[in-house]
Design an enzyme around this catalytic site. Structure first.
Site, PDB file in Angstrom:
ATOM      1  N   GLY A 167      -4.066  -4.109   6.271  1.00  0.00           N
ATOM      2  CA  GLY A 167      -2.864  -3.888   7.337  1.00  0.00           C
ATOM      3  C   GLY A 167      -3.260  -2.573   8.082  1.00  0.00           C
ATOM      4  CG  ASP A 176     -10.515  -0.965   5.222  1.00  0.00           C
ATOM      5  OD1 ASP A 176     -10.941  -1.441   6.111  1.00  0.00           O
ATOM      6  OD2 ASP A 176      -9.373  -0.407   5.038  1.00  0.00           O
ATOM      7  CD  GLU A 202      -8.868  -1.093   0.848  1.00  0.00           C
ATOM      8  OE1 GLU A 202      -7.717  -1.394   0.299  1.00  0.00           O
ATOM      9  OE2 GLU A 202      -8.744  -1.087   2.026  1.00  0.00           O
ATOM     10  CE  LYS A 247      -4.054   3.747   2.271  1.00  0.00           C
ATOM     11  NZ  LYS A 247      -5.309   3.294   3.017  1.00  0.00           N
ATOM     12  CB  SER A 249      -0.761  -0.130   1.272  1.00  0.00           C
ATOM     13  OG  SER A 249      -1.744   1.120   1.287  1.00  0.00           O
ATOM     14  CE  LYS A 309      -4.808  -0.205   0.630  1.00  0.00           C
ATOM     15  NZ  LYS A 309      -5.327  -0.754   1.678  1.00  0.00           N
ATOM     16  CG  ASP A 324      -7.762   2.132   0.729  1.00  0.00           C
ATOM     17  OD1 ASP A 324      -8.981   2.679   0.723  1.00  0.00           O
ATOM     18  OD2 ASP A 324      -7.367   1.623   1.591  1.00  0.00           O
ATOM     19  CE  LYS A 334      -7.176  -2.266   6.997  1.00  0.00           C
ATOM     20  NZ  LYS A 334      -7.329  -0.861   6.972  1.00  0.00           N
TER      21      LYS A 334
HETATM   22  O1  OSB Z   1      -7.067   1.704   4.655  1.00  0.00           O
HETATM   23  O2  OSB Z   1      -5.973   0.072   4.650  1.00  0.00           O
HETATM   24  C1  OSB Z   1      -5.940   1.072   4.980  1.00  0.00           C
HETATM   25  C2  OSB Z   1      -2.855   2.341   6.645  1.00  0.00           C
HETATM   26  C3  OSB Z   1      -3.289   3.178   7.717  1.00  0.00           C
HETATM   27  C4  OSB Z   1      -5.018   3.036   7.729  1.00  0.00           C
HETATM   28  C5  OSB Z   1      -5.900   2.434   7.037  1.00  0.00           C
HETATM   29  C6  OSB Z   1      -5.260   1.735   5.793  1.00  0.00           C
HETATM   30  C7  OSB Z   1      -3.749   1.833   5.763  1.00  0.00           C
HETATM   31  C8  OSB Z   1      -3.149   1.010   4.396  1.00  0.00           C
HETATM   32  C9  OSB Z   1      -1.599   0.552   4.839  1.00  0.00           C
HETATM   33  O3  OSB Z   1      -3.469   0.889   3.380  1.00  0.00           O
HETATM   34  C10 OSB Z   1      -1.545  -1.005   5.394  1.00  0.00           C
HETATM   35  C11 OSB Z   1      -0.383  -1.371   5.743  1.00  0.00           C
HETATM   36  O4  OSB Z   1       0.484  -1.391   4.991  1.00  0.00           O
HETATM   37  O5  OSB Z   1      -0.231  -1.921   6.858  1.00  0.00           O
HETATM   38 MG    MG Z   2      -8.321   0.616   3.401  1.00  0.00          MG
END
Ligand code: OSB
Ligand code: MG
Length: 371
Positions: free
Chosen positions: A293, A241, A216, A166, A138, A164, A191, A265
């Site tokens: 994560g 999510d 996402e 953001k 991510s 992924k 995401d 999660k």
């Molecule tokens: O939406 O998945 C998410 C990180 C912090 C809060 C929300 C998210 C995330 C990530 C990173 O996308 C996930 C990771 O690398 O642990």
């Molecule tokens: Mg997410």
């Protein structure tokens, strides 16, 4: 056979991410969190990690609410009940509404302790069979599109199986179009962390041309109704999510057609038992799942690895290697990714040892609760 719990320790840690991580709702770099440690009468130790952040940006839980709910409600429940199997814990915690990350931090330690007592890997205790898991990455919002493309190239070269990205309003369609030009065949997803509303339907439909694996959580953190409206007019699969906290949420999202994929999660759904229930439901209904994560340290990361060994985790997750996040992690060995794969450890429980020296370095305080 009752698990003879003798003691619980809560360790408060502070760790600093190598690089800041930016989402549509904010930037993280310093992480404060809890490691839970359950000790039985035979000296076995089970570990869990609370994944709540300091501010309620991702969900309503915070580091402080986790401590309050653990100390004032959940630990007394653990003390007052005999536990024979970790699956009982989610039922015992059920009268306490939500606060899933607090529940999960304790439930995860019970699972690890149980697996160690039974001399099983946590993966095997959960019913997982995979020996290796596929790993994606991510990537947070970057200062420029060039930075993003360089970062993607770095992780593609490192072998990560899907990327992924953001997104948020103003950093979405044009950015992804540029990314697609550079990476025509790479498995890419986006995401949004709930940055859009139903008024953005036409804008989001522009993503349909980009051959994304999924998008996402585009809409509100608590929505499944508007997501169903959006999924009905988009080819790209929607993955939920933030909106999914339980098996019941999953069933409702499935019945409404709110998504085609679910990001599981452990913390968000209240622990491994509920995560497994959601997994089993999705397997039955043919919904693909993957493990999300929360920028975890080693203990939480190890729990993610174990969960991902279950059969319906058919898509690469966000559980990247320790060194992607930390200069030094709190487990030995650290989680290592090679060619986009993590080898599932074969030692009992979470399968990684605690690096006591690293724990000492990052621990602000420890509280002990006698059972
Ligand atoms: O939406 O998945 C998410 C990180 C912090 C809060 C929300 C998210 C995330 C990530 C990173 O996308 C996930 C990771 O690398 O642990
Ligand atoms: Mg997410």
């Amino acid at each position: 056979m009752t698990i003879p719990i003798k003691q619980l320790k809560i360790h408060k840690l502070n760790m600093r991410l190598k690089d800041p991580f930016t989402t549509s709702f904010g930037t993280f770099q310093d992480k404060e969190f809890f490691i839970t440690e359950l000790i039985d009468e035979d000296g076995n130790r089970g570990y869990g990690e609370s994944v709540a952040f300091s501010s309620p940006w991702y969900s309503e839980e915070t580091v402080k609410t986790n401590l309050h709910v653990m100390e004032d409600f959940l630990i007394p429940i653990l003390k007052d009940n005999q536990i024979n199997h970790p699956e009982q814990v989610s039922d015992l915690f059920h009268p306490i509404k939500r606060n899933n990350m607090a529940k999960s931090a304790l439930e995860g330690a019970v699972w690890d302790l149980y697996a160690k007592r039974e001399k099983l890997t946590l993966a095997a205790a959960l019913g997982g069979e995979r020996k290796q898991i596929d790993v994606g990455i991510s990537i947070g919002i970057q200062p420029t599109v060039d930075d993003l493309i360089q970062t993607i190239q770095h992780f593609v070269d490192a072998g990560y199986k899907r990327i992924k990205i953001k997104i948020k309003p103003g950093w979405d369609v044009e950015v992804l179009r540029e990314v697609r030009k550079h990476f025509p065949d790479t498995p890419i997803m986006a995401d949004a962390n709930s940055a859009y509303t139903i008024d953005d339907i036409e804008h989001l439909q522009k993503l349909d041309d980009l051959n994304l694996m999924m998008i996402e959580q585009p809409l509100e953190h608590d929505d499944i109704v508007d997501h169903a409206k959006l999924q009905a007019v988009m080819k790209t699969p929607i993955c939920l999510d933030e909106s999914i906290h339980s098996l019941e949420d999953t069933r409702k999202a499935y019945e409404l057609g709110s998504c085609k994929i679910i990001n599981i999660k452990i913390g968000r759904v209240g622990g491994l038992t509920e995560a497994k229930r959601i997994h089993d439901f999705c397997m039955d209904k043919g919904i693909d799942v993957w493990c999300g994560g929360m920028l975890e340290a080693g203990v939480g990361r190890a729990h993610n690895v174990a969960l991902t060994t279950l059969a319906q985790f058919v898509l690469p997750g966000d559980t990247a290697g320790s060194s992607r996040y930390w200069e030094r992690d709190i487990i030995k060995p650290e989680v290592v990714v090679e060619n986009g794969l993590i080898n599932v450890p074969d030692q009992p429980g979470i399968g990684y040892d605690i690096d006591e020296e690293a724990m000492d370095e990052f621990t602000e305080w420890t509280r002990v609760y006698h059972f």
